[in-house]
Write a protein that holds these residues in place. Structure first.
Motif, PDB file in Angstrom:
ATOM      1  N   LEU A  10      43.847  40.417  29.534  1.00 30.85           N
ATOM      2  CA  LEU A  10      43.078  39.653  28.548  1.00 30.85           C
ATOM      3  C   LEU A  10      42.005  38.758  29.165  1.00 30.85           C
ATOM      4  N   PRO A  11      42.266  38.070  30.280  1.00 32.27           N
ATOM      5  CA  PRO A  11      41.178  37.293  30.889  1.00 32.27           C
ATOM      6  C   PRO A  11      39.973  38.151  31.240  1.00 32.27           C
ATOM      7  N   ILE A  12      40.216  39.366  31.723  1.00 32.96           N
ATOM      8  CA  ILE A  12      39.114  40.267  32.061  1.00 32.96           C
ATOM      9  C   ILE A  12      38.377  40.715  30.807  1.00 32.96           C
ATOM     10  N   ILE A  13      39.132  41.180  29.816  1.00 30.42           N
ATOM     11  CA  ILE A  13      38.521  41.724  28.597  1.00 30.42           C
ATOM     12  C   ILE A  13      37.749  40.656  27.834  1.00 30.42           C
ATOM     13  N   ASN A  14      38.327  39.473  27.704  1.00 26.17           N
ATOM     14  CA  ASN A  14      37.669  38.435  26.911  1.00 26.17           C
ATOM     15  C   ASN A  14      36.542  37.750  27.667  1.00 26.17           C
ATOM     16  N   ALA A  55      28.386  29.667  34.103  1.00 24.52           N
ATOM     17  CA  ALA A  55      29.764  30.053  34.411  1.00 24.52           C
ATOM     18  C   ALA A  55      30.760  29.155  33.691  1.00 24.52           C
ATOM     19  N   LEU A  56      30.494  27.856  33.691  1.00 23.13           N
ATOM     20  CA  LEU A  56      31.381  26.926  32.992  1.00 23.13           C
ATOM     21  C   LEU A  56      31.375  27.173  31.491  1.00 23.13           C
ATOM     22  N   SER A  57      30.195  27.486  30.947  1.00 22.98           N
ATOM     23  CA  SER A  57      30.106  27.791  29.514  1.00 22.98           C
ATOM     24  C   SER A  57      30.870  29.067  29.182  1.00 22.98           C
ATOM     25  N   LEU A  78      35.026  44.385  37.277  1.00 16.87           N
ATOM     26  CA  LEU A  78      33.586  44.535  37.510  1.00 16.87           C
ATOM     27  C   LEU A  78      32.970  45.475  36.475  1.00 16.87           C
ATOM     28  N   ALA A  79      33.680  46.549  36.147  1.00 16.91           N
ATOM     29  CA  ALA A  79      33.177  47.468  35.127  1.00 16.91           C
ATOM     30  C   ALA A  79      33.052  46.768  33.775  1.00 16.91           C
ATOM     31  N   THR A  80      34.023  45.917  33.443  1.00 17.29           N
ATOM     32  CA  THR A  80      34.001  45.200  32.170  1.00 17.29           C
ATOM     33  C   THR A  80      32.860  44.191  32.111  1.00 17.29           C
ATOM     34  N   ALA A  81      32.586  43.519  33.234  1.00 14.70           N
ATOM     35  CA  ALA A  81      31.480  42.557  33.279  1.00 14.70           C
ATOM     36  C   ALA A  81      30.141  43.256  33.050  1.00 14.70           C
ATOM     37  N   ILE A  82      29.937  44.372  33.711  1.00 13.69           N
ATOM     38  CA  ILE A  82      28.676  45.109  33.550  1.00 13.69           C
ATOM     39  C   ILE A  82      28.572  45.676  32.141  1.00 13.69           C
ATOM     40  N   ARG A  83      29.695  46.106  31.596  1.00  9.09           N
ATOM     41  CA  ARG A  83      29.693  46.586  30.210  1.00  9.09           C
ATOM     42  C   ARG A  83      29.264  45.469  29.256  1.00  9.09           C
ATOM     43  N   GLY A  84      29.743  44.249  29.473  1.00 11.29           N
ATOM     44  CA  GLY A  84      29.360  43.135  28.624  1.00 11.29           C
ATOM     45  C   GLY A  84      27.854  42.914  28.619  1.00 11.29           C
ATOM     46  N   TYR A  85      27.247  43.016  29.799  1.00 12.31           N
ATOM     47  CA  TYR A  85      25.788  42.868  29.914  1.00 12.31           C
ATOM     48  C   TYR A  85      25.066  43.987  29.170  1.00 12.31           C
ATOM     49  N   ILE A  86      25.502  45.227  29.378  1.00 10.27           N
ATOM     50  CA  ILE A  86      24.860  46.380  28.749  1.00 10.27           C
ATOM     51  C   ILE A  86      24.935  46.276  27.225  1.00 10.27           C
ATOM     52  N   GLU A  87      26.108  45.923  26.708  1.00  7.71           N
ATOM     53  CA  GLU A  87      26.264  45.819  25.259  1.00  7.71           C
ATOM     54  C   GLU A  87      25.500  44.622  24.703  1.00  7.71           C
ATOM     55  N   GLY A  88      25.431  43.544  25.464  1.00  8.50           N
ATOM     56  CA  GLY A  88      24.719  42.359  25.004  1.00  8.50           C
ATOM     57  C   GLY A  88      23.238  42.598  24.790  1.00  8.50           C
ATOM     58  N   MET A 111      34.059  37.141  37.139  1.00  8.11           N
ATOM     59  CA  MET A 111      34.979  38.248  36.857  1.00  8.11           C
ATOM     60  C   MET A 111      35.668  38.732  38.129  1.00  8.11           C
ATOM     61  N   ALA A 112      34.932  38.819  39.230  1.00  7.91           N
ATOM     62  CA  ALA A 112      35.530  39.268  40.489  1.00  7.91           C
ATOM     63  C   ALA A 112      36.660  38.345  40.914  1.00  7.91           C
ATOM     64  N   ALA A 113      36.449  37.037  40.781  1.00  8.43           N
ATOM     65  CA  ALA A 113      37.474  36.065  41.178  1.00  8.43           C
ATOM     66  C   ALA A 113      38.701  36.157  40.279  1.00  8.43           C
ATOM     67  N   VAL A 114      38.482  36.262  38.973  1.00  5.39           N
ATOM     68  CA  VAL A 114      39.594  36.311  38.018  1.00  5.39           C
ATOM     69  C   VAL A 114      40.430  37.570  38.220  1.00  5.39           C
ATOM     70  N   SER A 115      39.789  38.720  38.348  1.00 11.33           N
ATOM     71  CA  SER A 115      40.528  39.977  38.473  1.00 11.33           C
ATOM     72  C   SER A 115      41.301  40.052  39.794  1.00 11.33           C
ATOM     73  N   LEU A 116      40.743  39.498  40.861  1.00  4.28           N
ATOM     74  CA  LEU A 116      41.458  39.469  42.136  1.00  4.28           C
ATOM     75  C   LEU A 116      42.708  38.603  42.027  1.00  4.28           C
ATOM     76  N   LEU A 117      42.587  37.464  41.377  1.00  5.30           N
ATOM     77  CA  LEU A 117      43.740  36.584  41.184  1.00  5.30           C
ATOM     78  C   LEU A 117      44.837  37.284  40.393  1.00  5.30           C
ATOM     79  N   LEU A 118      44.456  38.020  39.346  1.00  6.96           N
ATOM     80  CA  LEU A 118      45.442  38.737  38.538  1.00  6.96           C
ATOM     81  C   LEU A 118      46.186  39.777  39.375  1.00  6.96           C
ATOM     82  N   SER A 119      45.468  40.476  40.245  1.00  7.16           N
ATOM     83  CA  SER A 119      46.117  41.464  41.113  1.00  7.16           C
ATOM     84  C   SER A 119      47.171  40.814  41.995  1.00  7.16           C
ATOM     85  N   LEU A 120      46.824  39.690  42.579  1.00  2.98           N
ATOM     86  CA  LEU A 120      47.738  39.006  43.487  1.00  2.98           C
ATOM     87  C   LEU A 120      48.988  38.502  42.775  1.00  2.98           C
ATOM     88  N   VAL A 121      48.866  38.200  41.499  1.00  2.00           N
ATOM     89  CA  VAL A 121      50.014  37.702  40.729  1.00  2.00           C
ATOM     90  C   VAL A 121      50.898  38.850  40.253  1.00  2.00           C
TER      91      VAL A 121
END
Length: 439
Positions: A281-285, A10-12, A365-375, A317-327
């Protein structure tokens, strides 16, 4: 990644994704600076003119980034497997191929700018300014193709900092040139477009020089166009490129649909998407980071690290996207107002954000799973799922419009994100079971 713990992965991911996020923010400053300076100097009509060209520009840019996304996955798998000599062959070949293809497309766009804008039913009060802006922007398209090939290779090697440095230099130049051309020289949208392409050229020159000096495998060589290498690059690059271009074509359809609601809605929603493109951008990248790390682990045949990359990325990803919604939910109207939009446009933009931002977690969440599938190399399914989601969004826009008015743009996208998540989730489960049986 030196350790395989969930925490270290996660840190990496954060360390790798942060420069990508910053690069994306700075890249968006090209259009933000144009819109902000022109909007506050020339008014809502000029702001809407630039906004009305966004879908057209994205059609070309997304084709480039889509193809190079596939190349980056291939590069990362080669890097993970230790087969680095292929990276140079692929890089040199596709620099020539993509540079030529997008040069031809840029010339086509330059010649037929007026026809393209008329096809999109661009409003009369924005047509001339949109024409002036878009025609100049086409000149920079081939340089973006070269930049993105190098950026894809650098990301695959684990270097996400160099593209950030290039974009930092370019963005600073763009803002300075925008102020000079628009505010002091009074060149309006033409000045903003000229500033943008000069900055893009500077960014491309920087990344070419950096890559050639820093990495032997990224030094340009005479392309040999080996059939096997070209076909493998096409295999990885074409599906996401097709998805991106279809998505952009869908964006043109939706732009035409949006134009029917009038100038205030066009100014509000195009500006909202301009803001949204940075917010997401945080979600996509982070999704790109998951894809790169997964590709490296998969290429090295390290199943345990592949699995841990997926789950670490998903939780992050779940934590980041939730934070973005709240902002974003309470700040949407304020962000629209920053661009000099009128009161009506601000109200429309605020209503849009209160709806769309509540679904950022679904998109994340969809973007995270997409990253795994494409990887793991399943780029074809990922692209098909993206296209199906877009078609759903277009159909729902027309079907729900009588019931939702201009807010149908938000509702249709929210529902398309739900479909995308379900499609990716089913595929990820199936591929994981298949990989366990094979290995």
């Amino acid at each position: 990644m030196k350790e395989d713990s969930y925490k270290s992965i996660a840190l990496s991911l954060v360390a790798f994704s942060l420069p990508l996020i910053l690069s994306g923010v700075l890249q968006q400053l090209y259009s933000w600076a144009d819109a902000f300076i022109v909007g506050n100097t020339e008014g809502s009509a000029a702001l809407a003119a630039i906004g009305s060209t966004t879908a057209i520009i994205n059609f070309f840019v997304n084709a480039i980034t889509g193809f190079t996304l596939g190349l980056s996955i291939l590069f990362a798998q080669r890097y993970g497997s230790g087969n680095r000599s292929d990276i140079r062959k692929l890089l040199s070949s596709f620099l020539v191929i993509l540079g030529f293809v997008f040069l031809v497309l840029a010339v086509f766009g330059f010649i037929f700018t007026e026809n393209i804008l008329r096809l999109l039913d661009t409003t009369l009060d924005t047509f001339d300014k949109a024409y002036d802006y878009l025609r100049i922007i086409f000149i920079g398209i081939p340089f973006l193709a070269v930049y993105n090939v190098y950026a894809a290779a650098l990301r695959a090697l684990g270097n996400s900092r160099a593209p950030f440095y290039g974009v930092l230099i370019s963005s600073a130049s763009n803002v300075i040139l925008d102020i000079i051309a628009v505010v002091f020289l009074g060149m309006s949208v033409k000045g903003a477009a000229i500033a943008t392409i000069i900055s893009q050229i500077a960014m491309t020159i920087f990344i070419v020089i950096y890559s050639n000096r820093k990495y032997e495998e990224l030094r340009f060589a005479k392309p040999d166009f080996q059939k096997a290498a070209i076909m493998e690059g096409v295999k990885f690059g074409c599906p996401p490129m097709i998805q991106s271009t279809v998505s952009s074509a869908g964006g043109l359809v939706l732009q035409n649909f949006m134009n029917g609601f009038g100038t205030a809605t066009v100014a509000a929603i195009t500006t909202a998407y301009r803001v949204d493109s940075i917010i997401l951008l945080p979600i996509i990248n982070l999704g790109s980071g998951i894809s790169t790390f997964t590709a490296q682990s998969f290429g090295a045949r390290n199943d345990e690290r592949t699995k841990r990359t997926f789950f670490s990325g998903l939780m992050l990803m779940a934590a980041v996207s939730l934070l973005l919604s709240l902002v974003v939910i309470p700040a949407g109207g304020f962000l629209i107002a920053l661009f000099g939009a009128g009161d009506e446009a601000v109200a429309i933009g605020d209503a849009f954000f209160r709806r769309i931002a509540s679904f950022y977690v679904i998109f994340g969440l969809a973007t995270a799973i997409r990253g795994y599938i494409e990887g793991i190399g399943d780029v074809v399914y990922s692209s098909i799922a993206g296209i199906l989601s877009l078609l759903c969004r277009i159909v729902l826009s027309y079907v729900l419009e009588p019931y939702s008015g201009n807010m149908v743009i938000a509702y249709a996208e929210m529902l398309s994100w739900i479909l995308l998540l379900l499609l990716y989730l089913v595929r990820a489960v199936c591929k994981s079971r298949q990989m366990r049986r094979m290995r």
